[in-house]
Write an enzyme that holds these catalytic residues in place. Structure first.
Site, PDB file in Angstrom:
ATOM      1  N   TRP A  59       0.815  -1.209   0.000  1.00 21.41           N
ATOM      2  CA  TRP A  59       0.000   0.000   0.000  1.00 21.41           C
ATOM      3  C   TRP A  59       0.851   1.264   0.000  1.00 21.41           C
ATOM      4  CZ3 TRP A  59      -4.351  -0.503  -2.051  1.00 21.41           C
ATOM      5  CH2 TRP A  59      -5.144  -1.629  -1.821  1.00 21.41           C
TER       6      TRP A  59
ATOM      7  N   LYS B 111     -11.904  -1.209   7.312  1.00 23.73           N
ATOM      8  CA  LYS B 111     -11.122  -2.153   8.119  1.00 23.73           C
ATOM      9  C   LYS B 111     -11.589  -2.115   9.573  1.00 23.73           C
ATOM     10  CE  LYS B 111      -8.629  -2.564   4.306  1.00 23.73           C
ATOM     11  NZ  LYS B 111      -7.463  -1.810   3.954  1.00 23.73           N
TER      12      LYS B 111
ATOM     13  N   ASP C 132      -1.182   7.202   6.133  1.00 24.69           N
ATOM     14  CA  ASP C 132      -2.274   6.316   5.720  1.00 24.69           C
ATOM     15  C   ASP C 132      -2.518   5.377   6.901  1.00 24.69           C
ATOM     16  OD1 ASP C 132      -3.917   4.339   4.742  1.00 24.69           O
ATOM     17  OD2 ASP C 132      -2.638   3.771   3.057  1.00 24.69           O
TER      18      ASP C 132
HETATM   19  C1  LIG Z   1      -6.944  -1.422   2.514  1.00 18.08           C
HETATM   20  C2  LIG Z   1      -5.876  -0.413   2.471  1.00 18.08           C
HETATM   21  C3  LIG Z   1      -5.824   0.558   1.452  1.00 18.08           C
HETATM   22  C4  LIG Z   1      -6.797   0.595   0.294  1.00 18.08           C
HETATM   23  O1  LIG Z   1      -7.942   1.202   0.678  1.00 18.08           O
HETATM   24  P1  LIG Z   1      -9.099   1.593  -0.374  1.00 18.08           P
HETATM   25  O2  LIG Z   1     -10.054   2.301   0.530  1.00 18.08           O
HETATM   26  O3  LIG Z   1      -9.609   0.305  -0.931  1.00 18.08           O
HETATM   27  O4  LIG Z   1      -8.497   2.457  -1.410  1.00 18.08           O
HETATM   28  C5  LIG Z   1      -4.836   1.511   1.522  1.00 18.08           C
HETATM   29  N1  LIG Z   1      -3.930   1.520   2.519  1.00 18.08           N
HETATM   30  C6  LIG Z   1      -3.938   0.591   3.497  1.00 18.08           C
HETATM   31  C7  LIG Z   1      -2.920   0.660   4.580  1.00 18.08           C
HETATM   32  C8  LIG Z   1      -4.920  -0.391   3.509  1.00 18.08           C
HETATM   33  O5  LIG Z   1      -4.932  -1.302   4.487  1.00 18.08           O
END
Ligand SMILES: *Cc1c(COP(=O)(O)O)cnc(C)c1O
Length: 358
Positions: free
Chosen positions: A102, A195, A171
């Site tokens: 990611w 999540k 993030d």
């Molecule tokens: C799941 C995840 C993403 C992707 O998220 P989307 O909302 O599907 O774009 C990005 N960064 C991390 C750390 C994730 O766990």
């Protein structure tokens, strides 16, 4: 009751209490004669939900008053582009910490707008580790420093907020609201909801006031923090249902005792899984103990055959969605807030039995 123990990495398990509340609220919600899915995002009933959700999030994360809380579209992936567009101003590069899939995706998207420098790569060593900050390759003229607080695929988690002399962007998609954080050390924090905070469709963005007003003039309004802050996230129709679910999940977290309490619970659950891994030759977690994640716990078995058998037997024992991400293989246990100790005990008991039998 037919719900099974679901370790899905995302979208993932919701607290049963939240699902039951959703069911009770459908088809008729708050005595308005309709459900939350069927009324205007500018109605009093929905405005109250939006306000309450923001209040819950501000309280849980102790967000200072000089930060805006936005509810946007496009997932964390939308923010991969929004971050550079909103704050690069006249800078031509930004620094990206690489802890896997990611963070690399974030850097790749940012590279459309600026040069994305790699601060370090934690994924190269046999035992993956976040290197000591003294060795980081930070650049003096970078617009910001970006890190992924929890690498959901490799299970590499920052234990502390990095200290940098630059705007820090995080993030936090897979560990927001799972432990207390230092919001004030950050310029921007973003997270997809699916999540730990609800269902997919809404993206939480926390942005410091002084970073507003700097967006590149070609930034789409929908991704423009300044525009969205002025409109209180109502530039267009937001994902009302997902925000409503977020209001329930944040209320549930408050009821658990807040972020210190959920962190303690999350760490106690994770310790049991790591103990089961470390006690058995058959299982191997390739992450240094200094940065092992409590949120996503990957491990490898000696062969693809055994991995397949593990997954098949686990499913028969009502332990679902344990397959590792396709880029790394193996097993992944996602241990988010809503995973119960009972689910972890069922899993670790299974892991022990499987290792004994093989
Ligand atoms: C799941 C995840 C993403 C992707 O998220 P989307 O909302 O599907 O774009 C990005 N960064 C991390 C750390 C994730 O766990």
């Amino acid at each position: 009751m037919t719900r099974k123990h679901n370790f899905s990495a995302g979208p993932s398990t919701l607290p049963l209490e939240v699902i039951e509340q959703i069911r009770a609220d459908l088809p008729e919600w708050q005595s308005i004669g309709a459900s939350v899915m069927e009324v205007s995002h500018r109605s009093k009933a929905f405005s109250d939900v939006l306000e309450q959700t923001e209040t819950n999030i501000r309280e849980l994360l102790a967000i200072p008053n000089n930060y805006r809380v936005l509810f946007l579209h496009g997932g964390a992936s939308g923010q991969f582009a929004a971050v550079p567009m909103n704050i690069m101003a006249d800078k031509v590069s930004a620094d990206y910490c690489n802890t896997g899939y990611w963070s690399a995706r974030g850097a790749k998207e940012a590279a459309i707008y600026l040069q994305a420098n790699e601060v370090f790569d934690a994924t190269k060593a046999d035992i993956q580790i976040i290197p000591d900050q003294s060795t980081w390759q930070l650049s003096d003229d970078a617009a910001y420093v970006h890190y992924t607080s929890n690498a959901s695929i490799r299970g590499i988690q920052f234990q502390e907020t990095p200290n940098v002399n630059n705007i820090l962007v995080a993030d936090m998609s897979s560990d927001i609201l799972s432990r207390p954080i230092d919001v004030e050390k950050h310029g921007i924090i973003y997270a997809g909801a699916q999540k730990n905070v609800g269902v997919s469709g809404v993206t939480l963005v926390i942005v410091r006031d002084d970073l507003l007003g700097k967006a590149w003039d070609k930034t789409p309004s929908i991704l423009n923090y300044t525009v969205q802050a002025e409109k209180h996230s109502l530039l267009n129709t937001p994902c009302t249902f997902a925000i409503y679910v977020m209001s329930l999940v944040t209320a549930w977290i408050k009821k658990q005792g807040g972020l210190k309490a959920v962190e303690t619970h999350n760490r106690a659950k994770a310790e049991k899984v790591y103990a089961a891994i470390d006690a058995n030759e058959m299982y191997h977690n390739p992450v240094d103990p200094s940065c092992r994640s409590f949120a996503n716990i990957p491990f490898l078995l000696p062969s693809d055959e055994l991995t397949e058998k593990f997954l098949k037997d686990a499913t028969e024992h009502n332990l679902l969605n344990l397959k590792g991400h396709r880029t790394v293989g193996g097993i992944r246990v996602s241990n988010y807030n809503a995973i119960s100790m009972e689910a972890i005990d069922a899993l670790t008991g299974f892991m022990q039995n499987f290792a004994n039998k093989a």
